[in-house]
Design a protein around this motif. Sequence first.
Motif, PDB file in Angstrom:
ATOM      1  N   ASN A   1       9.451   3.303  -7.928  1.00  0.00           N
ATOM      2  CA  ASN A   1       8.585   4.747  -8.189  1.00  0.00           C
ATOM      3  C   ASN A   1       9.076   5.505  -7.381  1.00  0.00           C
ATOM      4  O   ASN A   1      10.014   5.540  -6.358  1.00  0.00           O
ATOM      5  N   LYS A   2       8.561   6.697  -7.546  1.00  0.00           N
ATOM      6  CA  LYS A   2       8.823   8.000  -6.933  1.00  0.00           C
ATOM      7  C   LYS A   2      10.312   8.551  -6.893  1.00  0.00           C
ATOM      8  O   LYS A   2      10.924   9.019  -5.923  1.00  0.00           O
TER       9      LYS A   2
ATOM     10  N   ARG B   1      -8.607  -4.347   3.075  1.00  0.00           N
ATOM     11  CA  ARG B   1      -8.765  -2.882   3.077  1.00  0.00           C
ATOM     12  C   ARG B   1     -10.123  -2.652   3.535  1.00  0.00           C
ATOM     13  O   ARG B   1     -11.250  -3.454   3.223  1.00  0.00           O
TER      14      ARG B   1
ATOM     15  N   SER C   1       9.095   7.722 -12.078  1.00  0.00           N
ATOM     16  CA  SER C   1       8.207   8.532 -11.329  1.00  0.00           C
ATOM     17  C   SER C   1       6.793   8.652 -11.765  1.00  0.00           C
ATOM     18  O   SER C   1       6.684   9.497 -13.078  1.00  0.00           O
ATOM     19  N   ALA C   2       5.969   7.948 -11.363  1.00  0.00           N
ATOM     20  CA  ALA C   2       4.609   8.049 -11.838  1.00  0.00           C
ATOM     21  C   ALA C   2       3.958   9.391 -11.736  1.00  0.00           C
ATOM     22  O   ALA C   2       3.270   9.914 -12.490  1.00  0.00           O
ATOM     23  N   MET C   3       4.441   9.911 -10.884  1.00  0.00           N
ATOM     24  CA  MET C   3       4.033  11.398 -10.493  1.00  0.00           C
ATOM     25  C   MET C   3       4.266  12.418 -11.630  1.00  0.00           C
ATOM     26  O   MET C   3       3.619  13.185 -12.140  1.00  0.00           O
TER      27      MET C   3
ATOM     28  N   ASP D   1      11.732  10.930  -7.840  1.00  0.00           N
ATOM     29  CA  ASP D   1      11.764  12.439  -8.001  1.00  0.00           C
ATOM     30  C   ASP D   1      12.278  13.137  -6.906  1.00  0.00           C
ATOM     31  O   ASP D   1      11.976  12.576  -5.814  1.00  0.00           O
TER      32      ASP D   1
ATOM     33  N   ARG E   1      -8.772   8.152  -7.968  1.00  0.00           N
ATOM     34  CA  ARG E   1      -7.213   8.504  -8.185  1.00  0.00           C
ATOM     35  C   ARG E   1      -6.727   8.248  -9.711  1.00  0.00           C
ATOM     36  O   ARG E   1      -5.863   8.910 -10.212  1.00  0.00           O
TER      37      ARG E   1
ATOM     38  N   PRO F   1       0.945  -1.111   0.126  1.00  0.00           N
ATOM     39  CA  PRO F   1       0.110   0.026  -0.104  1.00  0.00           C
ATOM     40  C   PRO F   1       0.847   1.335  -0.017  1.00  0.00           C
ATOM     41  O   PRO F   1       1.853   1.263   0.694  1.00  0.00           O
ATOM     42  N   GLY F   2       0.549   2.343  -0.953  1.00  0.00           N
ATOM     43  CA  GLY F   2       1.234   3.573  -0.764  1.00  0.00           C
ATOM     44  C   GLY F   2       2.377   3.611  -1.759  1.00  0.00           C
ATOM     45  O   GLY F   2       3.060   4.742  -1.830  1.00  0.00           O
ATOM     46  N   VAL F   3       2.837   2.501  -2.426  1.00  0.00           N
ATOM     47  CA  VAL F   3       4.027   2.574  -3.202  1.00  0.00           C
ATOM     48  C   VAL F   3       3.632   3.439  -4.488  1.00  0.00           C
ATOM     49  O   VAL F   3       4.799   3.868  -5.154  1.00  0.00           O
ATOM     50  N   GLY F   4       2.371   3.596  -4.922  1.00  0.00           N
ATOM     51  CA  GLY F   4       1.868   4.470  -6.094  1.00  0.00           C
ATOM     52  C   GLY F   4       1.374   3.634  -6.975  1.00  0.00           C
ATOM     53  O   GLY F   4       1.469   4.098  -8.533  1.00  0.00           O
ATOM     54  N   LYS F   5       0.941   2.295  -6.893  1.00  0.00           N
ATOM     55  CA  LYS F   5       0.231   1.505  -7.781  1.00  0.00           C
ATOM     56  C   LYS F   5      -0.821   2.441  -8.707  1.00  0.00           C
ATOM     57  O   LYS F   5      -0.798   2.349  -9.890  1.00  0.00           O
ATOM     58  N   SER F   6      -1.897   2.861  -8.010  1.00  0.00           N
ATOM     59  CA  SER F   6      -2.887   3.725  -8.681  1.00  0.00           C
ATOM     60  C   SER F   6      -2.396   4.899  -9.372  1.00  0.00           C
ATOM     61  O   SER F   6      -2.743   4.962 -10.630  1.00  0.00           O
ATOM     62  N   THR F   7      -1.216   5.574  -9.030  1.00  0.00           N
ATOM     63  CA  THR F   7      -0.669   6.760  -9.563  1.00  0.00           C
ATOM     64  C   THR F   7       0.134   6.329 -10.903  1.00  0.00           C
ATOM     65  O   THR F   7      -0.213   6.738 -11.975  1.00  0.00           O
TER      66      THR F   7
HETATM   67  N1  LIG Z   1       6.729  11.578  -5.087  1.00  0.00           N
HETATM   68  C1  LIG Z   1       5.985  10.898  -5.568  1.00  0.00           C
HETATM   69  N2  LIG Z   1       4.851  10.419  -4.652  1.00  0.00           N
HETATM   70  C2  LIG Z   1       4.259   9.510  -5.345  1.00  0.00           C
HETATM   71  C3  LIG Z   1       4.421   8.882  -6.897  1.00  0.00           C
HETATM   72  N3  LIG Z   1       3.428   8.100  -7.322  1.00  0.00           N
HETATM   73  C4  LIG Z   1       2.775   8.057  -6.110  1.00  0.00           C
HETATM   74  N4  LIG Z   1       2.877   8.909  -5.226  1.00  0.00           N
HETATM   75  C5  LIG Z   1       2.259   9.355  -3.756  1.00  0.00           C
HETATM   76  O1  LIG Z   1       2.304   8.027  -3.250  1.00  0.00           O
HETATM   77  C6  LIG Z   1       0.906   7.940  -2.432  1.00  0.00           C
HETATM   78  C7  LIG Z   1       0.306   6.569  -2.705  1.00  0.00           C
HETATM   79  O2  LIG Z   1      -0.096   6.612  -4.371  1.00  0.00           O
HETATM   80  P1  LIG Z   1      -1.114   5.729  -4.637  1.00  0.00           P
HETATM   81  O3  LIG Z   1      -1.081   5.554  -6.314  1.00  0.00           O
HETATM   82  O4  LIG Z   1      -2.237   5.873  -4.103  1.00  0.00           O
HETATM   83  O5  LIG Z   1      -0.582   4.218  -4.032  1.00  0.00           O
HETATM   84  P2  LIG Z   1      -1.168   2.894  -4.257  1.00  0.00           P
HETATM   85  O6  LIG Z   1       0.038   1.798  -4.217  1.00  0.00           O
HETATM   86  O7  LIG Z   1      -2.072   2.678  -5.189  1.00  0.00           O
HETATM   87  O8  LIG Z   1      -1.660   2.671  -2.839  1.00  0.00           O
HETATM   88  P3  LIG Z   1      -2.847   1.475  -2.288  1.00  0.00           P
HETATM   89  O9  LIG Z   1      -3.945   1.641  -3.280  1.00  0.00           O
HETATM   90  O10 LIG Z   1      -3.394   2.279  -0.885  1.00  0.00           O
HETATM   91  O11 LIG Z   1      -2.234   0.289  -2.148  1.00  0.00           O
HETATM   92  C8  LIG Z   1       0.190   9.317  -2.942  1.00  0.00           C
HETATM   93  O12 LIG Z   1       0.167  10.350  -1.964  1.00  0.00           O
HETATM   94  C9  LIG Z   1       0.721   9.412  -4.215  1.00  0.00           C
HETATM   95  O13 LIG Z   1       0.636  10.743  -4.364  1.00  0.00           O
HETATM   96  C10 LIG Z   1       5.558   9.290  -7.511  1.00  0.00           C
HETATM   97  O14 LIG Z   1       5.968   9.033  -8.626  1.00  0.00           O
HETATM   98  N5  LIG Z   1       6.453  10.190  -6.564  1.00  0.00           N
END
Ligand SMILES: Nc1nc2c(ncn2[C@@H]2O[C@H](COP(=O)(O)OP(=O)(O)OP(=O)(O)O)[C@@H](O)[C@H]2O)c(=O)[nH]1
Length: 325
Positions: free
Chosen positions: A196-197, A92, A237-239, A199, A103, A59-65
């Motif tokens: 990911n991330k 969850r 960087s997904a963001m 950046d 998202r 959770p939180g690694v940025g899968k959805s992003t």
């Molecule tokens: N700096 C940075 N932050 C990111 C990046 N991708 C995602 N984030 C941040 O990481 C957080 C989690 O992103 P999600 O895409 O929701 O992660 P997830 O893996 O889908 O999380 P779950 O659905 O809870 O398992 C968010 O606050 C995003 O903005 C990236 O490439 N860079």
Amino acid sequence: MDIAQTSDRILSGDRRALARAITLVESQRADHRDMATALLDRLVTHKRQALRIGLSGTPGVGKSTFIESFGLMLTGQGLKVAVLAVDPSSTRSGGSILGDKTRMEHLARDPNAFIRPSPSQTHLGGVARRTREAVALCEAAGYDIVLIETVGVGQSETVVDEISDLFILLLAPAGGDELQGVKRGIMEMADLIIVNKADGDLKPAATRTCSDYAGALRLLRKRPQDPPGYPKAMMVSAMEQSGLADAWSEMQTLANWRRENGHWDKRRAQQARYWFVQELRLALLARLEDPEVQDQIEALGTQVADGILGPSLAAQKLLAGLDRG
Ligand SMILES: Nc1nc2c(ncn2[C@@H]2O[C@H](COP(=O)(O)OP(=O)(O)OP(=O)(O)O)[C@@H](O)[C@H]2O)c(=O)[nH]1
Ligand SMILES: [Mg+2]
């Protein structure tokens, strides 16, 4: 539901028919199951194959992003992208269901994308079947890429790996030099590790994490389904939407190599075999749920408790009865 008509509509790429068919395969009702089976059976004749990409990460690694950015890049190239989620939802609070669509706001609105959040269902066997069948439906509907997302909670990765052509492990930059407690089994499944991330302030840590994992991958046993140099670790960087084209190019290289070297077909055949056995298990378990069988279990259980019958003999008795029934 008219099976023939629904099947034609799915083959013509009708999203509403696809969505309704997925609802059908998710249903627990016996009559729905029969219809779902009939529908899937009708659809097997098409020869479309999507590239099925499994994506796992804690959770939180940025899968959805990542899926939002990566998916938009693909639809931008004219590809049709479907996104499915595998989640034993007990892990969850239903957050994925509404959360992901918001998202993936832009992708959700893209006419070339189809996003299906995970149903509120806890049983992993049920989730596995539903996902596998939903993938087949998306494939029939002409999607080029099917992204299957799962949160890294152990067993669900195996399910996703058994559905996918490529398995991607998404990681976040680590603080120290630990390998983030990624289980060896999961590492061994990965075709591509994406950090990911990468950046801003996180970039140095991402670079370190990436090279740590590249090193760890080199220590793993060489797999026949990989060309030299794979599996790889890389950064995105997904963001900021950087590194995504490289990631896509690695996925294509790997998929093409496997197609050309017979590994693609072999893998799909193995997966079909695996799912056949899983279906057998599910069907047998379902038979044990039958009220009459439950009565027998109760009665035999009492005899076992009273020491009249041994546990394994009692089990044999019951199973012999099932064969006759
Ligand atoms: N700096 C940075 N932050 C990111 C990046 N991708 C995602 N984030 C941040 O990481 C957080 C989690 O992103 P999600 O895409 O929701 O992660 P997830 O893996 O889908 O999380 P779950 O659905 O809870 O398992 C968010 O606050 C995003 O903005 C990236 O490439 N860079
Ligand atoms: Mg998510």
